[in-house]
Design a protein around this motif. Sequence first.
Motif, PDB file in Angstrom:
ATOM      1  N   ILE A   1      -1.601  -8.135  -1.664  1.00 25.52           N
ATOM      2  CA  ILE A   1      -1.057  -6.939  -1.021  1.00 25.52           C
ATOM      3  C   ILE A   1      -0.412  -7.377   0.288  1.00 25.52           C
ATOM      4  CG2 ILE A   1      -1.578  -4.689   0.006  1.00 25.52           C
ATOM      5  CD1 ILE A   1      -4.099  -4.587  -1.729  1.00 25.52           C
TER       6      ILE A   1
ATOM      7  N   ASN B   1      -5.264 -10.786  13.990  1.00 23.83           N
ATOM      8  CA  ASN B   1      -4.071  -9.931  13.984  1.00 23.83           C
ATOM      9  C   ASN B   1      -4.452  -8.509  13.555  1.00 23.83           C
ATOM     10  OD1 ASN B   1      -1.167  -9.545  14.214  1.00 23.83           O
ATOM     11  ND2 ASN B   1      -1.116  -9.414  11.985  1.00 23.83           N
TER      12      ASN B   1
ATOM     13  N   ALA C   1       2.455  -1.602  16.166  1.00 21.88           N
ATOM     14  CA  ALA C   1       2.763  -1.805  14.739  1.00 21.88           C
ATOM     15  C   ALA C   1       3.713  -2.993  14.533  1.00 21.88           C
ATOM     16  CB  ALA C   1       3.355  -0.536  14.140  1.00 21.88           C
TER      17      ALA C   1
ATOM     18  N   THR D   1      -2.872   8.435  11.917  1.00 20.01           N
ATOM     19  CA  THR D   1      -3.246   7.469  10.871  1.00 20.01           C
ATOM     20  C   THR D   1      -3.836   6.252  11.548  1.00 20.01           C
ATOM     21  OG1 THR D   1      -1.221   8.102   9.698  1.00 20.01           O
ATOM     22  CG2 THR D   1      -2.424   6.201   8.845  1.00 20.01           C
TER      23      THR D   1
ATOM     24  N   TYR E   1      -4.703  -4.998  15.996  1.00 18.77           N
ATOM     25  CA  TYR E   1      -3.964  -3.793  15.563  1.00 18.77           C
ATOM     26  C   TYR E   1      -4.893  -2.573  15.548  1.00 18.77           C
ATOM     27  CZ  TYR E   1      -1.036  -1.026  12.243  1.00 18.77           C
ATOM     28  OH  TYR E   1      -0.283  -0.063  11.608  1.00 18.77           O
TER      29      TYR E   1
ATOM     30  N   ILE F   1      -3.212  10.241   3.712  1.00 18.86           N
ATOM     31  CA  ILE F   1      -2.017  10.348   4.563  1.00 18.86           C
ATOM     32  C   ILE F   1      -1.153  11.520   4.107  1.00 18.86           C
ATOM     33  CG2 ILE F   1       0.031   9.114   5.385  1.00 18.86           C
ATOM     34  CD1 ILE F   1      -1.570   6.474   4.868  1.00 18.86           C
TER      35      ILE F   1
ATOM     36  N   GLN G   1      -4.801   0.710  18.139  1.00 14.89           N
ATOM     37  CA  GLN G   1      -4.683   2.100  17.667  1.00 14.89           C
ATOM     38  C   GLN G   1      -5.804   2.970  18.235  1.00 14.89           C
ATOM     39  OE1 GLN G   1      -3.392   2.438  13.312  1.00 14.89           O
ATOM     40  NE2 GLN G   1      -4.101   0.342  13.466  1.00 14.89           N
TER      41      GLN G   1
ATOM     42  N   ASN H   1      -4.432   6.364   0.124  1.00 18.08           N
ATOM     43  CA  ASN H   1      -3.090   6.809   0.523  1.00 18.08           C
ATOM     44  C   ASN H   1      -2.964   8.325   0.522  1.00 18.08           C
ATOM     45  OD1 ASN H   1      -2.570   3.915  -0.290  1.00 18.08           O
ATOM     46  ND2 ASN H   1      -0.576   4.532   0.470  1.00 18.08           N
TER      47      ASN H   1
ATOM     48  N   ASP I   1      -4.587   2.889  10.863  1.00 15.88           N
ATOM     49  CA  ASP I   1      -4.240   1.941   9.812  1.00 15.88           C
ATOM     50  C   ASP I   1      -5.178   0.740   9.867  1.00 15.88           C
ATOM     51  OD1 ASP I   1      -2.911   0.507   7.896  1.00 15.88           O
ATOM     52  OD2 ASP I   1      -1.126   0.102   9.097  1.00 15.88           O
TER      53      ASP I   1
ATOM     54  N   GLU J   1       1.760 -10.146  10.152  1.00 14.46           N
ATOM     55  CA  GLU J   1       1.606 -10.036   8.694  1.00 14.46           C
ATOM     56  C   GLU J   1       2.744 -10.781   7.982  1.00 14.46           C
ATOM     57  OE1 GLU J   1      -0.742  -9.295   6.902  1.00 14.46           O
ATOM     58  OE2 GLU J   1      -0.136  -8.316   5.041  1.00 14.46           O
TER      59      GLU J   1
ATOM     60  N   TYR K   1       1.866  -6.249  15.027  1.00 11.81           N
ATOM     61  CA  TYR K   1       1.008  -6.482  13.860  1.00 11.81           C
ATOM     62  C   TYR K   1       1.843  -6.962  12.677  1.00 11.81           C
ATOM     63  CZ  TYR K   1      -0.909  -5.351   9.350  1.00 11.81           C
ATOM     64  OH  TYR K   1      -1.249  -5.425   8.021  1.00 11.81           O
TER      65      TYR K   1
ATOM     66  N   TYR L   1       0.348  -5.872   3.577  1.00 11.79           N
ATOM     67  CA  TYR L   1      -0.022  -4.637   4.289  1.00 11.79           C
ATOM     68  C   TYR L   1       1.038  -4.248   5.305  1.00 11.79           C
ATOM     69  CZ  TYR L   1      -4.435  -3.157   2.348  1.00 11.79           C
ATOM     70  OH  TYR L   1      -5.383  -2.637   1.502  1.00 11.79           O
ATOM     71  N   LEU L   2       2.092  -3.626   4.797  1.00 13.25           N
ATOM     72  CA  LEU L   2       3.071  -3.031   5.706  1.00 13.25           C
ATOM     73  C   LEU L   2       2.351  -1.953   6.510  1.00 13.25           C
ATOM     74  CD1 LEU L   2       5.968  -2.726   3.125  1.00 13.25           C
ATOM     75  CD2 LEU L   2       5.882  -4.301   5.047  1.00 13.25           C
ATOM     76  N   PRO L   3       2.680  -1.802   7.786  1.00 12.98           N
ATOM     77  CA  PRO L   3       1.910  -0.882   8.622  1.00 12.98           C
ATOM     78  C   PRO L   3       2.046   0.566   8.166  1.00 12.98           C
ATOM     79  CG  PRO L   3       3.832  -1.689   9.799  1.00 12.98           C
ATOM     80  CD  PRO L   3       3.758  -2.460   8.521  1.00 12.98           C
ATOM     81  N   GLN L   4       0.930   1.259   8.134  1.00  6.99           N
ATOM     82  CA  GLN L   4       0.941   2.671   7.752  1.00  6.99           C
ATOM     83  C   GLN L   4       0.823   3.589   8.966  1.00  6.99           C
ATOM     84  OE1 GLN L   4      -1.882   1.844   4.364  1.00  6.99           O
ATOM     85  NE2 GLN L   4      -0.559   3.310   3.372  1.00  6.99           N
ATOM     86  N   ASN L   5       0.688   2.977  10.119  1.00  2.00           N
ATOM     87  CA  ASN L   5       0.800   3.754  11.347  1.00  2.00           C
ATOM     88  C   ASN L   5       2.072   3.275  12.052  1.00  2.00           C
ATOM     89  OD1 ASN L   5       0.639   5.083  13.750  1.00  2.00           O
ATOM     90  ND2 ASN L   5      -1.429   4.392  14.284  1.00  2.00           N
TER      91      ASN L   5
ATOM     92  N   PRO M   1       0.831  -1.215   0.000  1.00  2.00           N
ATOM     93  CA  PRO M   1       0.000   0.000   0.000  1.00  2.00           C
ATOM     94  C   PRO M   1       0.868   1.269   0.000  1.00  2.00           C
ATOM     95  CG  PRO M   1       0.009  -0.970   2.188  1.00  2.00           C
ATOM     96  CD  PRO M   1       0.851  -1.864   1.319  1.00  2.00           C
ATOM     97  N   ILE M   2       1.800   1.345  -0.950  1.00  2.00           N
ATOM     98  CA  ILE M   2       2.672   2.531  -0.973  1.00  2.00           C
ATOM     99  C   ILE M   2       1.970   3.715  -1.585  1.00  2.00           C
ATOM    100  CG2 ILE M   2       4.885   1.319  -0.994  1.00  2.00           C
ATOM    101  CD1 ILE M   2       4.869   1.894  -4.116  1.00  2.00           C
TER     102      ILE M   2
ATOM    103  N   SER N   1      -8.367  -6.158   2.438  1.00  2.00           N
ATOM    104  CA  SER N   1      -8.252  -7.512   1.876  1.00  2.00           C
ATOM    105  C   SER N   1      -6.939  -7.621   1.126  1.00  2.00           C
ATOM    106  CB  SER N   1      -9.404  -7.792   0.911  1.00  2.00           C
ATOM    107  OG  SER N   1     -10.626  -7.710   1.588  1.00  2.00           O
ATOM    108  N   ARG N   2      -6.296  -8.768   1.272  1.00  2.00           N
ATOM    109  CA  ARG N   2      -4.999  -8.928   0.611  1.00  2.00           C
ATOM    110  C   ARG N   2      -5.152  -9.303  -0.862  1.00  2.00           C
ATOM    111  NH1 ARG N   2      -5.177  -7.952   6.027  1.00  2.00           N
ATOM    112  NH2 ARG N   2      -3.081  -7.893   6.920  1.00  2.00           N
TER     113      ARG N   2
END
Lengths: 389, 429
Positions: free
Chosen positions: A132, B165, A144, B143, B169, B127, B173, B124, B145, A151, A147, A134-138, A110-111, B149-150
């Motif tokens: 995808i 998981n 993080a 943010t 998360y 952000i 947050q 995105n 986060d 992932e 999480y 999902y690398l953490p965006q927070n 999700p860059i 869905s993958r």
Amino acid sequence: MRDVVTFPDWRDRPLDEVLYECRELIEDTDFPTVSRWREAGGKVIGHFQVYFPEEIAHAAGALPVKIRGAPIEPTQADSRFGSYLCSIVKTSLELALSGRIEMELFVTHPICDAARNLAGVFGRNFTYPCQILYLPQNANSGHAATYLRGEYDRLTRLVEQVTGATVTEDGLRHSISVFNRNRALIRTLYETKRRRPWLVSMDEAYVLVAAGGLMPREEHNELLQAVLPMLESRGTTPKDRIRVVFEGGFCEQPPLDLIRAIGRSCYVVDDDLLIGLRWILEDIPEDGDPLAALAEAYLERSSYSPVQHDLRKPKEKMLLDRIREADARAAIVTAAKMCEPGLEEQVTYTHALDESGVPYFVSEFEEGMTSFEHLEIQLETFVENLLFD
Amino acid sequence: MTTATHDIVGRGNRDGAQLFRDWYADLTRAAEEDRGGAYVFVMGSLAELLRTFDLPIVFPEINSLQTAVRHVAAEYLNEAEDYGYSPDICGYVKADVATQLRGGQLPMGRIPKPSIAVYTNACNTYIKWAEIWERMYGIPTFTLDVPGSRAAGAQTWPGNQDFENDRRYVAAQLRELIPLLEQVSGRSFDIDRLRECMGHANVMAEGWKRALELNRSRPATFNALSDGTIFLGVANGLRGTEEGARYFTELVEELEYKSEHGIGTISDEIYRLIFVGVPCYPIFRRFNELFTELGGTFIHSTYLWFASGGSNLGYQYDLADPLESLAEGLLYGVRDAMDSMFFQNHAIENMIDEFAADGVVYHPIKSCRTVSTGLADNRRALMEARDVASLFIESDMMDQRVVSEAQLKNRIDAFFEGLASRRLQSGGN
């Protein structure tokens, strides 16, 4: 890892010929190293820019290949996208549709809004998994890293599924050690760039790093181990050139000829080209829980880019730090055409550079561009203005 | 027309417009009193939680689109481009930058400056946008986060280790966000007030889901593009409020009445269409007329899914366990919103059947890569799977420079000729 040499061309050759072979490899849109790997029965995991924990693919005996577009015509991919998009998403799909790169798994991140769509687009066009990560965006959440460890565990199970291999903790630790060695060698190369840029030009450093995204890291380590001493003993002398930092190459890559043209005008002493291959700044611990170590490193021992939001790493401050640490006098602030995060960051960067009194050159590029004369003249004028200032 | 019909039909549009005016009047008052606002976005606004801290809630996306609807967007876009922003980035962002440079002044009123920005990763650009306020005002940004869905069809559910998981998360947050909100607002967190706001959101979500279902009626009870956008405005702007909940209860009453009495939208319904993408706000009314004048009614859209932040699911919070339930609801809702942008082709196939659609109109736009990147491929996949008419037209949601009404009309006219031909071939009237 599979006992196959994917890039034999450089061995036992003098430096100039090694660099020539690396250039040829980077510009070869048939990706011969990946083909050789596959011909020997190897599995391939393609990962889109920017960062991917390649150690996980490596631990499964697969080849992680950085999918970073290419200077090719997106003849088939073009009809799968609308207008107003960066080139890299189109050419990355073209690489797969045209069969230039075959893989068992494609992973995007999700860059940005375009990149995240690639899981859907690839998924509709290929039968292998397209997902995808999902690398953490927070990055500032206290949860993080936990999480991300989860992932990475999910990714590991997926990699096991597509490769048929079992990923063990010891295997992961070994892979981390291989990649730690690789990152250390690249750090040495960049240290040379920063301290004695006359020993390695911008395009030479670039091809040496980029080759790592296309071959087993053990091979890349051998290559760098051989080349670094050759660079040190090169005997080139310093010239009266401006030292600059190049920013804007975190995702779509400028054409190699453009990189070469920039290198002709100035010493590029640091940059963010292929920053994903250099994302982790320090060695990752080789003991303990390897997935947790990878997750912790992503968040806590890492570089910066416009596509990671981290309150501890305001991008303009990071750029100013990069300029200061490299003892650069100016910056080249670029963005790929239609790259939303890159173009947005340009505004922040240029405002900060203005406030700090750092001269800068702003430009846009596209991976498929073939004419640089105009840009080169502008850049030379910018450099001359600084030299005679 | 009976008295009952007169009273009830069109009420949703009338009341929605009034609520919107009231909302902007409240925001203008907050700006005059120099009260800092909570800047949020439509996909995962967290309005239920933010209201408990009495923060004026500002939706910059809605502010920006209003400049386009009111034909002043060009001024705002030019101002932001003069400031340095590229013509090739999101028009919403640029209109907001200009709004901030103008001290919050908009055609509908004035918005307060931000005191905090809270946003998800559903887009995105959210952000990157928040980073602009962070630099302009030095405000805290958060943010939230929410992993999506993958892959297409790869959603996970409670009990699955990957779902858990993600849920842990999101919940963590939320627990981190609350002290920050307390600090910014100077108010203590009140969990009973949260329950109250979540209760209103429950009513609203149930109503939104039901309203969408009611457009299965023939004729459709509302136009998803024109009327639907009004409903959407209320769904976002008044989420978690009593007025918002009441509005949706009454809207469902209206739409059920119309459904029972065979009352459609203002146009004659000949063709039932699905809209995929974001509306063309610079010529909002005219764009819709290009379809309605030829008998086309938009009976559904993916916009009504993702721009409601997934409220279409009708998810009901468990008020006995509000924070955990809020985390789960956010995970479901934001994930669904993202699915309806990235992985929507199978959902559109289902929509065609459930809503008896005659055609699908894809409208990718320059401003929004989130929504637009995959649409051409989505259409290709849909065409392979189904024999249904489709139209692919590009313009923008903000930038009049890339909106050519004449070209749009040509393409739309040809599309309707195709629809007519298909109907003739199938033996219809």
